[in-house]
Design a protein around this motif. Structure first.
Motif, PDB file in Angstrom:
ATOM      1  N   PHE A 182      43.383  -5.054  67.063  1.00  0.00           N
ATOM      2  CA  PHE A 182      41.778  -4.498  67.094  1.00  0.00           C
ATOM      3  C   PHE A 182      41.220  -5.821  66.496  1.00  0.00           C
ATOM      4  CE2 PHE A 182      38.132  -1.370  66.159  1.00  0.00           C
ATOM      5  CZ  PHE A 182      37.906  -1.818  67.982  1.00  0.00           C
ATOM      6  N   THR A 183      39.719  -5.272  66.596  1.00  0.00           N
ATOM      7  CA  THR A 183      38.296  -6.396  65.985  1.00  0.00           C
ATOM      8  C   THR A 183      37.336  -5.106  65.989  1.00  0.00           C
ATOM      9  OG1 THR A 183      39.728  -8.347  67.133  1.00  0.00           O
ATOM     10  CG2 THR A 183      37.095  -7.773  65.924  1.00  0.00           C
ATOM     11  N   LEU A 184      36.991  -4.807  64.577  1.00  0.00           N
ATOM     12  CA  LEU A 184      36.065  -3.870  64.074  1.00  0.00           C
ATOM     13  C   LEU A 184      34.457  -5.108  63.500  1.00  0.00           C
ATOM     14  CD1 LEU A 184      35.446  -0.917  63.560  1.00  0.00           C
ATOM     15  CD2 LEU A 184      36.290  -1.571  61.401  1.00  0.00           C
ATOM     16  N   VAL A 185      34.038  -4.185  64.627  1.00  0.00           N
ATOM     17  CA  VAL A 185      32.625  -5.772  63.992  1.00  0.00           C
ATOM     18  C   VAL A 185      31.605  -4.796  63.296  1.00  0.00           C
ATOM     19  CG1 VAL A 185      31.136  -6.985  65.110  1.00  0.00           C
ATOM     20  CG2 VAL A 185      33.549  -7.556  66.393  1.00  0.00           C
ATOM     21  N   VAL A 186      30.645  -4.913  62.518  1.00  0.00           N
ATOM     22  CA  VAL A 186      29.838  -4.166  62.537  1.00  0.00           C
ATOM     23  C   VAL A 186      27.933  -5.133  62.264  1.00  0.00           C
ATOM     24  CG1 VAL A 186      28.935  -2.925  60.488  1.00  0.00           C
ATOM     25  CG2 VAL A 186      31.221  -2.838  61.148  1.00  0.00           C
ATOM     26  N   PRO A 187      27.577  -5.439  62.875  1.00  0.00           N
ATOM     27  CA  PRO A 187      26.549  -6.020  63.176  1.00  0.00           C
ATOM     28  C   PRO A 187      24.894  -5.638  63.050  1.00  0.00           C
ATOM     29  CG  PRO A 187      26.652  -4.793  65.660  1.00  0.00           C
ATOM     30  CD  PRO A 187      27.477  -3.806  64.418  1.00  0.00           C
ATOM     31  N   HIS A 188      25.428  -6.009  61.847  1.00  0.00           N
ATOM     32  CA  HIS A 188      23.887  -5.796  60.793  1.00  0.00           C
ATOM     33  C   HIS A 188      23.477  -4.758  60.406  1.00  0.00           C
ATOM     34  CE1 HIS A 188      23.039  -9.876  59.855  1.00  0.00           C
ATOM     35  NE2 HIS A 188      22.798 -10.288  61.283  1.00  0.00           N
ATOM     36  N   LEU A 189      23.797  -3.518  60.501  1.00  0.00           N
ATOM     37  CA  LEU A 189      24.169  -2.236  60.551  1.00  0.00           C
ATOM     38  C   LEU A 189      24.762  -1.678  58.998  1.00  0.00           C
ATOM     39  CD1 LEU A 189      25.087  -1.031  63.811  1.00  0.00           C
ATOM     40  CD2 LEU A 189      23.062  -1.387  62.730  1.00  0.00           C
ATOM     41  N   HIS A 190      23.913  -0.875  57.862  1.00  0.00           N
ATOM     42  CA  HIS A 190      24.444  -0.567  57.293  1.00  0.00           C
ATOM     43  C   HIS A 190      24.844   0.835  57.461  1.00  0.00           C
ATOM     44  CE1 HIS A 190      25.063   1.098  53.429  1.00  0.00           C
ATOM     45  NE2 HIS A 190      23.780   2.262  52.923  1.00  0.00           N
ATOM     46  N   ARG A 191      26.103   0.019  57.851  1.00  0.00           N
ATOM     47  CA  ARG A 191      27.486   2.143  57.872  1.00  0.00           C
ATOM     48  C   ARG A 191      28.646   2.069  57.282  1.00  0.00           C
ATOM     49  NH1 ARG A 191      26.996   2.605  64.097  1.00  0.00           N
ATOM     50  NH2 ARG A 191      28.548   0.383  64.670  1.00  0.00           N
ATOM     51  N   ASN A 192      29.372   2.458  57.278  1.00  0.00           N
ATOM     52  CA  ASN A 192      31.051   2.877  56.965  1.00  0.00           C
ATOM     53  C   ASN A 192      31.030   3.612  58.659  1.00  0.00           C
ATOM     54  OD1 ASN A 192      29.848   2.417  54.428  1.00  0.00           O
ATOM     55  ND2 ASN A 192      29.965   4.535  54.288  1.00  0.00           N
ATOM     56  N   CYS A 193      32.755   1.793  58.688  1.00  0.00           N
ATOM     57  CA  CYS A 193      33.498   2.486  60.383  1.00  0.00           C
ATOM     58  C   CYS A 193      34.413   2.347  59.394  1.00  0.00           C
ATOM     59  CB  CYS A 193      33.137   1.357  60.866  1.00  0.00           C
ATOM     60  SG  CYS A 193      31.672   0.813  61.700  1.00  0.00           S
ATOM     61  N   SER A 194      34.987   3.282  60.604  1.00  0.00           N
ATOM     62  CA  SER A 194      37.606   4.080  59.746  1.00  0.00           C
ATOM     63  C   SER A 194      37.980   3.364  61.083  1.00  0.00           C
ATOM     64  CB  SER A 194      37.564   5.106  59.530  1.00  0.00           C
ATOM     65  OG  SER A 194      36.601   4.867  58.037  1.00  0.00           O
ATOM     66  N   PHE A 195      39.058   2.931  60.856  1.00  0.00           N
ATOM     67  CA  PHE A 195      40.340   2.752  62.146  1.00  0.00           C
ATOM     68  C   PHE A 195      40.946   3.333  61.458  1.00  0.00           C
ATOM     69  CE2 PHE A 195      43.249   1.151  64.576  1.00  0.00           C
ATOM     70  CZ  PHE A 195      42.632   1.132  66.156  1.00  0.00           C
ATOM     71  N   SER A 196      41.588   4.359  62.861  1.00  0.00           N
ATOM     72  CA  SER A 196      42.606   5.377  62.267  1.00  0.00           C
ATOM     73  C   SER A 196      44.138   5.423  62.967  1.00  0.00           C
ATOM     74  CB  SER A 196      42.614   6.705  61.529  1.00  0.00           C
ATOM     75  OG  SER A 196      43.237   7.299  61.483  1.00  0.00           O
ATOM     76  N   ILE A 197      44.977   4.843  62.194  1.00  0.00           N
ATOM     77  CA  ILE A 197      46.096   5.319  63.007  1.00  0.00           C
ATOM     78  C   ILE A 197      47.052   7.010  62.052  1.00  0.00           C
ATOM     79  CG2 ILE A 197      47.972   3.474  63.579  1.00  0.00           C
ATOM     80  CD1 ILE A 197      46.020   1.649  62.296  1.00  0.00           C
ATOM     81  N   ILE A 198      47.614   6.919  62.912  1.00  0.00           N
ATOM     82  CA  ILE A 198      48.603   8.188  62.392  1.00  0.00           C
ATOM     83  C   ILE A 198      49.937   8.520  62.911  1.00  0.00           C
ATOM     84  CG2 ILE A 198      48.784  11.298  63.111  1.00  0.00           C
ATOM     85  CD1 ILE A 198      45.908  10.908  64.044  1.00  0.00           C
ATOM     86  N   TYR A 199      49.703   7.081  61.542  1.00  0.00           N
ATOM     87  CA  TYR A 199      51.713   7.334  61.376  1.00  0.00           C
ATOM     88  C   TYR A 199      51.270   5.409  60.634  1.00  0.00           C
ATOM     89  CZ  TYR A 199      52.333   7.254  66.555  1.00  0.00           C
ATOM     90  OH  TYR A 199      52.550   8.298  67.865  1.00  0.00           O
ATOM     91  N   PRO A 200      52.876   6.386  59.614  1.00  0.00           N
ATOM     92  CA  PRO A 200      53.269   5.010  58.585  1.00  0.00           C
ATOM     93  C   PRO A 200      53.440   3.258  59.629  1.00  0.00           C
ATOM     94  CG  PRO A 200      54.825   6.467  58.836  1.00  0.00           C
ATOM     95  CD  PRO A 200      54.587   6.863  59.848  1.00  0.00           C
ATOM     96  N   VAL A 201      52.640   2.104  59.361  1.00  0.00           N
ATOM     97  CA  VAL A 201      52.474   1.612  59.828  1.00  0.00           C
ATOM     98  C   VAL A 201      52.483   0.113  59.156  1.00  0.00           C
ATOM     99  CG1 VAL A 201      51.228   1.831  61.663  1.00  0.00           C
ATOM    100  CG2 VAL A 201      49.629   1.027  59.875  1.00  0.00           C
ATOM    101  N   VAL A 202      52.592  -0.708  59.630  1.00  0.00           N
ATOM    102  CA  VAL A 202      52.448  -2.854  58.806  1.00  0.00           C
ATOM    103  C   VAL A 202      51.038  -3.037  59.357  1.00  0.00           C
ATOM    104  CG1 VAL A 202      53.283  -4.998  58.943  1.00  0.00           C
ATOM    105  CG2 VAL A 202      54.947  -2.997  58.455  1.00  0.00           C
ATOM    106  N   ILE A 203      50.309  -2.671  58.595  1.00  0.00           N
ATOM    107  CA  ILE A 203      49.166  -3.907  58.873  1.00  0.00           C
ATOM    108  C   ILE A 203      49.330  -5.074  58.833  1.00  0.00           C
ATOM    109  CG2 ILE A 203      46.418  -3.994  58.484  1.00  0.00           C
ATOM    110  CD1 ILE A 203      46.942  -1.383  59.849  1.00  0.00           C
ATOM    111  N   LYS A 204      48.553  -6.363  59.298  1.00  0.00           N
ATOM    112  CA  LYS A 204      48.364  -7.809  59.665  1.00  0.00           C
ATOM    113  C   LYS A 204      47.375  -7.889  60.171  1.00  0.00           C
ATOM    114  CE  LYS A 204      51.720 -10.216  61.370  1.00  0.00           C
ATOM    115  NZ  LYS A 204      52.763 -11.286  61.681  1.00  0.00           N
ATOM    116  N   ILE A 205      46.274  -8.260  59.121  1.00  0.00           N
ATOM    117  CA  ILE A 205      45.488  -8.791  58.923  1.00  0.00           C
ATOM    118  C   ILE A 205      45.137 -10.056  60.013  1.00  0.00           C
ATOM    119  CG2 ILE A 205      43.158  -9.257  57.726  1.00  0.00           C
ATOM    120  CD1 ILE A 205      43.946  -6.260  56.202  1.00  0.00           C
ATOM    121  N   SER A 206      44.166 -10.721  60.805  1.00  0.00           N
ATOM    122  CA  SER A 206      44.053 -12.224  60.661  1.00  0.00           C
ATOM    123  C   SER A 206      42.922 -12.861  60.505  1.00  0.00           C
ATOM    124  CB  SER A 206      45.021 -11.940  61.703  1.00  0.00           C
ATOM    125  OG  SER A 206      44.288 -11.839  62.904  1.00  0.00           O
ATOM    126  N   ASP A 207      42.378 -12.137  60.568  1.00  0.00           N
ATOM    127  CA  ASP A 207      40.625 -12.440  60.039  1.00  0.00           C
ATOM    128  C   ASP A 207      39.714 -11.394  59.648  1.00  0.00           C
ATOM    129  OD1 ASP A 207      38.940 -15.099  60.797  1.00  0.00           O
ATOM    130  OD2 ASP A 207      37.762 -13.312  61.733  1.00  0.00           O
TER     131      ASP A 207
END
Length: 322
Positions: A194-219
């Motif tokens: 997934f790519t989470l984009v916040v374009p010039h907005l003053h807000r907080n965004c959360s992406f929730s995964i209801i599992y134990p996971v490995v997260i790999k951030i590429s960018d």
């Protein structure tokens, strides 16, 4: 997975199946015998002109991941009912009242909640949702059909209802609409990108995964530049207004989860973290001064990876390994 979280999630039946695999299959299987297009993807099927509306009965405790028309009819007094609705990450969910036959004066109710709430924990959290909690509830007994259609602010919503009189109930049509800049998301799957984009907005965004996971951030692209650091009580991003944090916990509400790592500066290239929590959240905080973007992949941890951890242990809540 902790026994306490399993107990919390028990009453919503297929909540922890996270849909596209198990629960989406269950919904499709119910319609399969009457659906000549069953071998096509769900999104393609929605786009086909003249597609018959999917219909089925709504259960007192239910999960809906497909658009369609759903009817609840009480066969006995039903006092504690809830339906969890979820769309794709890039979708809003809309609930439309087709027919309502309940006794508001006699104690019945029918409410829509903008998000999910479970044992007092909310998604999105109060910090991440634009409305106060009281305004996230829309009560049919207060508004009637003057608010016949209600659209969520993200890809999840809930319906709470109580119907005491056998034979009474309601019919709703659930549909989804595109969300060009999804902010708060619950993943339907234990694996994805997934790519989470916040374009010039003053807000907080959360992406929730209801599992134990490995997260790999590429960018990660923020309004400033380079780094990932482990979280400790005195650390953080030093007042920087734009950053990403990784959270882990046993409940639904990101504001009650344990902060595991801060990503304070832009970087390109993989940064990987293993999070052995029941729920993992990638949360972006944005000042509104920049276009912020984070791209990440995630996969569910295998049982042996949880049984034989290596790396740093974060108290007894979950395992976190860089």
């Amino acid at each position: 997975m902790s026994p306490s979280f399993k107990l919390q999630c028990h009453f919503i039946l297929i909540f922890l199946m996270a849909l596209r695999g198990e629960s989406r299959y269950l919904e499709l299987r119910e319609a399969e015998d009457h659906d000549p297009l069953r071998f096509l993807g769900a999104n393609l099927k929605r786009e086909l002109a003249g597609e018959p509306l999917y219909r089925r009965a709504l259960r007192c405790l239910d999960m809906l991941s497909l658009p369609g028309q759903f009817t609840f009819t009480a066969d006995r007094p039903q006092l504690h009912c809830a339906a969890f609705l979820i769309g794709e990450p890039e979708e809003f969910v809309t609930i439309h009242y087709d027919l309502v036959s309940i006794d508001c004066q006699g104690g019945d109710f029918l409410k829509v909640f903008d998000g999910w709430i479970l044992k007092g924990e909310k998604f999105p959290s109060s910090q991440d949702h634009p409305l106060p909690t009281t305004e996230r509830y829309i009560d049919f007994c207060d508004s009637g059909l003057s608010r016949r259609s209600i659209r969520s602010s993200q890809n999840v919503a809930m319906i709470f209802f109580r119907v005491r009189q056998p034979g009474n109930g309601f019919t709703v049509t659930i549909k989804t609409d595109p969300n060009l800049f999804p902010c708060n998301v619950i993943s339907q799957t234990p694996n994805g990108r997934f790519t989470l984009v916040v374009p010039h907005l003053h807000r907080n965004c959360s992406f929730s995964i209801i599992y134990p996971v490995v997260i790999k951030i590429s960018d990660l692209t923020l309004g400033h530049l380079h780094g990932l650091q482990s979280k400790n009580p005195s650390a953080g991003c030093g007042g920087i207004g734009d950053f990403v944090e990784l959270l882990g916990g046993t409940g639904l509400d990101p504001s009650k989860m344990m902060p595991l790592a801060d990503l304070c500066y832009s970087f390109h290239g993989p940064a990987q973290m293993k999070i052995g929590c029941d729920n993992t959240v990638v949360r972006m905080v944005s000042s509104g001064k920049h276009v912020n973007r984070v791209t990440f992949e995630y996969r569910q941890l295998e049982p042996y990876e949880l049984e034989n951890p290596n790396g740093n242990s974060i108290q007894e809540i979950c395992l976190s390994t860089l």
